[in-house]
Scaffold this motif. Structure first.
Motif, short mmCIF file in Angstrom:
data_model
loop_
_atom_site.label_atom_id
_atom_site.label_comp_id
_atom_site.label_asym_id
_atom_site.label_seq_id
_atom_site.Cartn_x
_atom_site.Cartn_y
_atom_site.Cartn_z
N THR A 108 11.42 2.14 39.57
CA THR A 108 11.76 0.94 40.34
C THR A 108 13.26 0.89 40.58
N GLU A 109 13.68 -0.09 41.35
CA GLU A 109 15.11 -0.27 41.60
C GLU A 109 15.85 -0.66 40.33
N ARG A 110 15.13 -1.12 39.33
CA ARG A 110 15.74 -1.56 38.07
C ARG A 110 15.66 -0.48 36.99
N GLY A 111 15.10 0.67 37.34
CA GLY A 111 14.91 1.74 36.38
C GLY A 111 13.43 2.00 36.14
N TRP A 112 13.11 2.81 35.12
CA TRP A 112 11.72 3.13 34.82
C TRP A 112 11.06 1.98 34.07
N ARG A 113 9.86 1.58 34.54
CA ARG A 113 9.14 0.47 33.94
C ARG A 113 7.69 0.90 33.68
N LEU A 114 7.18 0.52 32.51
CA LEU A 114 5.79 0.82 32.16
C LEU A 114 4.87 0.04 33.08
N THR A 115 3.90 0.74 33.69
CA THR A 115 3.00 0.08 34.64
C THR A 115 1.53 0.31 34.33
N GLY A 116 1.21 1.34 33.51
CA GLY A 116 -0.19 1.61 33.24
C GLY A 116 -0.40 2.42 31.97
#
Length: 249
Positions: free
Chosen positions: A203-211
Motif C-alpha cells: 500500500t501507499e503506507r507500506g506493507w499491510r497484512l490483508t489475508g
C-alpha cells in the motif's frame, strides 16, 4: 488415551501419505528456487511461525504473530484441536515454544486467533488493512513442503516472494502462479501445509497484512495454473478488533 493415540497415528499416516504420494513433478510444491526473503516485509516475515499439534510436534500449518500475545492462523487448521494440544514457534525470533491458552474461531471466515500464555519475544506489531487487493502486488511466505522429491524438506525451510491478487473468488483473495518478466522476482504461491501463512499487500503506507492462506494448490500449479486462496481480514474486521483491539489502517 487409546483413542487419542489412534487419532494422532491417523494424522501422521495421512500426512506421510500426502507427502510420499506426490509425484516427482513436485506436486503441490509451488516455491521456486531462489525465492528466499529479500527486503520487502522483512520485519513482518520474521513474525511467521509454525503451528504444531502436540505432544508429537506434528506440523499443522503456518501462523503469524500479530504482536503481544496474539497469533493469527487458519480456522480449519485449529478447529478440531483444543488449545492444550497446540503450540507455535517462530524460528526467526528464537527457539522458544509458545503455548496457547485459548483458541478463538472466526464465525464468518477461515481465521483463528490463538491467545498465548506469554508475549512473543522480538515480534513487532503487525499492521493490517481492509484495502482492496485485486490487481495489486502482494508478498507471501511460509514453511510448507519445499524442494523436489526425493529431496523434499518438510516444514523446515522458510521461503517468501511476490505475486499479484488477480481476483476475488468465493469471498477470498485469489492468486495463481503466473509468468513473470523479472527473473529476479519470480512469482510464488504457497505450498502444502502453508495454511495459516500471511499475505501482505503493498500500500501507499507500506506493507499491510490483508489475508491468511486458506487453501493451497494440490496439483502441479506450474502446469495447470492452479490457485491459492486467502481468507480476507476485512471480512472479519469486527471480530479481530474485538479480540485484539488492533485497528486496521
Amino acid at each position: 488415551m487409546k483413542l487419542f493415540s489412534t487419532l494422532v497415528l491417523m494424522r501422521l499416516v495421512l500426512g506421510t501419505a500426502i507427502v510420499v504420494g506426490m509425484s516427482t513433478e513436485s506436486n503441490a510444491i509451488i516455491w521456486r528456487p531462489g525465492t528466499m526473503p529479500e527486503t520487502e516485509a522483512r520485519a513482518e516475515m520474521q513474525n511467521v511461525g509454525k503451528l504444531r499439534y502436540t505432544p508429537l510436534c506434528v506440523l499443522g500449518g503456518s501462523c503469524i504473530a500479530l504482536g503481544g500475545k496474539w497469533v493469527l492462523t487458519s480456522r480449519h487448521g485449529t478447529q478440531a484441536w483444543s488449545a492444550s494440544m497446540l503450540s507455535v514457534q517462530f524460528p526467526a525470533l528464537g527457539d522458544q515454544v509458545y503455548w496457547p491458552k485459548s483458541v478463538m474461531l472466526s464465525p464468518t471466515s477461515d481465521l483463528a486467533l490463538l491467545e498465548l500464555d506469554s508475549d512473543v519475544e522480538g515480534a513487532g506489531s503487525i499492521r493490517w488493512t481492509r484495502e482492496d487487493a485485486v490487481g495489486k502486488s502482494v508478498w507471501l511466505g511460509g514453511f510448507g513442503v519445499s524442494g523436489p522429491i526425493p529431496q523434499q524438506r518438510v516444514a523446515g525451510v522458510f521461503y517468501s516472494g511476490y505475486n499479484t491478487v488477480d481476483r476475488e473468488r468465493g469471498g477470498k483473495w485469489s492468486l495463481k502462479l503466473q509468468p513473470t518478466t523479472d527473473p529476479a522476482k519470480p512469482n510464488v504461491s504457497v505450498a502444502l501445509m502453508d495454511s495459516g501463512s500471511p499475505l501482505f499487500l503493498k500500500t501507499e503506507r507500506g506493507w499491510r497484512l490483508t489475508g491468511i492462506a486458506s487453501s493451497v494448490s494440490s496439483t502441479d500449479a506450474t502446469k495447470r495454473r492452479d490457485r491459492s486462496n486467502y481468507a480476507r481480514l476485512g471480512d472479519a474486521a469486527d471480530w479481530l478488533i474485538e479480540h485484539t483491539e488492533m485497528q486496521p489502517d
